[in-house]
Design a protein around this motif. Sequence first.
Motif, PDB file in Angstrom:
ATOM      1  N   SER A   1      -2.482 104.254  42.529  1.00 61.98           N
ATOM      2  CA  SER A   1      -2.717 105.205  41.345  1.00 61.98           C
ATOM      3  C   SER A   1      -3.445 104.512  40.404  1.00 61.98           C
ATOM      4  CB  SER A   1      -1.228 104.605  40.429  1.00 61.98           C
ATOM      5  OG  SER A   1      -0.161 104.966  41.283  1.00 61.98           O
ATOM      6  N   PHE A   2      -4.174 105.426  39.624  1.00 61.13           N
ATOM      7  CA  PHE A   2      -5.376 105.357  38.581  1.00 61.13           C
ATOM      8  C   PHE A   2      -4.827 105.264  37.022  1.00 61.13           C
ATOM      9  CE2 PHE A   2      -8.700 106.709  35.844  1.00 61.13           C
ATOM     10  CZ  PHE A   2      -9.724 105.781  36.194  1.00 61.13           C
ATOM     11  N   MET A   3      -5.361 104.287  36.345  1.00 57.63           N
ATOM     12  CA  MET A   3      -4.832 104.189  35.168  1.00 57.63           C
ATOM     13  C   MET A   3      -6.272 104.098  34.126  1.00 57.63           C
ATOM     14  SD  MET A   3      -1.836 101.402  35.554  1.00 57.63           S
ATOM     15  CE  MET A   3      -3.163 100.091  35.973  1.00 57.63           C
ATOM     16  N   ALA A   4      -5.896 104.592  33.007  1.00 55.37           N
ATOM     17  CA  ALA A   4      -7.006 104.426  31.957  1.00 55.37           C
ATOM     18  C   ALA A   4      -6.125 104.324  30.613  1.00 55.37           C
ATOM     19  CB  ALA A   4      -8.157 105.532  31.810  1.00 55.37           C
ATOM     20  N   ALA A   5      -6.632 103.599  29.514  1.00 53.13           N
ATOM     21  CA  ALA A   5      -6.062 103.499  28.008  1.00 53.13           C
ATOM     22  C   ALA A   5      -7.418 102.944  27.133  1.00 53.13           C
ATOM     23  CB  ALA A   5      -4.951 102.564  28.193  1.00 53.13           C
ATOM     24  N   LEU A   6      -6.791 103.058  25.945  1.00 52.42           N
ATOM     25  CA  LEU A   6      -8.013 102.510  24.979  1.00 52.42           C
ATOM     26  C   LEU A   6      -7.972 100.982  25.072  1.00 52.42           C
ATOM     27  CD1 LEU A   6      -6.874 104.612  21.781  1.00 52.42           C
ATOM     28  CD2 LEU A   6      -8.711 105.009  23.551  1.00 52.42           C
ATOM     29  N   SER A   7      -6.748 100.430  25.086  1.00 48.95           N
ATOM     30  CA  SER A   7      -6.647  99.158  25.522  1.00 48.95           C
ATOM     31  C   SER A   7      -6.711  98.437  26.781  1.00 48.95           C
ATOM     32  CB  SER A   7      -5.627  98.513  24.589  1.00 48.95           C
ATOM     33  OG  SER A   7      -5.231  96.979  24.553  1.00 48.95           O
ATOM     34  N   ARG A   8      -7.675  97.478  27.067  1.00 53.11           N
ATOM     35  CA  ARG A   8      -7.394  96.841  28.424  1.00 53.11           C
ATOM     36  C   ARG A   8      -6.301  96.117  28.547  1.00 53.11           C
ATOM     37  NH1 ARG A   8     -13.021  93.351  29.579  1.00 53.11           N
ATOM     38  NH2 ARG A   8     -11.403  92.968  31.492  1.00 53.11           N
ATOM     39  N   SER A   9      -5.778  95.350  27.566  1.00 55.14           N
ATOM     40  CA  SER A   9      -4.552  94.608  27.723  1.00 55.14           C
ATOM     41  C   SER A   9      -3.425  95.593  27.990  1.00 55.14           C
ATOM     42  CB  SER A   9      -4.218  93.834  26.269  1.00 55.14           C
ATOM     43  OG  SER A   9      -4.001  94.982  25.291  1.00 55.14           O
ATOM     44  N   ALA A  10      -3.514  96.786  27.830  1.00 56.28           N
ATOM     45  CA  ALA A  10      -2.573  97.916  28.287  1.00 56.28           C
ATOM     46  C   ALA A  10      -2.514  98.002  29.975  1.00 56.28           C
ATOM     47  CB  ALA A  10      -2.403  99.085  27.585  1.00 56.28           C
TER      48      ALA A  10
END
Length: 242
Positions: free
Chosen positions: A124-133
């Motif tokens: 799975s690939f993920m992206a978010a504003l916060s690296r900690s998430a």
Amino acid sequence: MIGLAVAGKAEESKRIVERQVRAQKYRLTRPFKFIEVETGVGYVSIAAREDEIIKRGDVLAACIYHPRAGVKALEHILESEDLVTTFMSLDLFFSGAIIEHERIVLFRDHVGHMPLAYAWDGGSFMAALSRSALGSAARSLEPGHMLVLDHSGSRLVRWYHPTRFLMNNPEEELAERLIHVAEKYLSDTVFLGFSGGLDSSILAHIAALAGRNVRGITVAMKGSLDYTWAQETAGILGIELE
């Protein structure tokens, strides 16, 4: 865009994004929504604030930006036939994603003012504003870059290449450019960490020249040399000190 996931199953991508949202509750200051789409790359789930996401046909764009530019910036990105030219034309700070049937593109402004991180979790690939998430394996997307995911895999593309130009009067032209940036991006009242040193004094002076109400924040013991310097410099610049 708050979070995005691409997975082999719709339930998995939704579960990942819901986890990202829980980890970034502090960003949920405005209404947001979930959107799920099936693409040739996988099942995509995305969470974004309502005014930062737009869908036309099979194409979806989600983008955070500053200053607030309304839906026009999103439409400009969504309708673009040449992303590099479009990004170069945007006088904004921004980051986000474009989801098409055959590819997904993450992008970030050339300064890197707006955050965007990504990671792989198994298949799975993920992206978010916060690296900690995203966990310890997350990486920040480099400023001025795009990350493209398609059937061939993933690749980083640098879209921003700075251009050189000559200044006839460097001091005056640089001052004009700095004031222009301050006028465009600073709010009416500016709270500035202020020590009275060179860096904070220059920033305070530029903001004041741009007509902003500058409030200096100094952390020091009253009567200390640092506090005295900050007071004296604030008095010279004509700004309030707290």
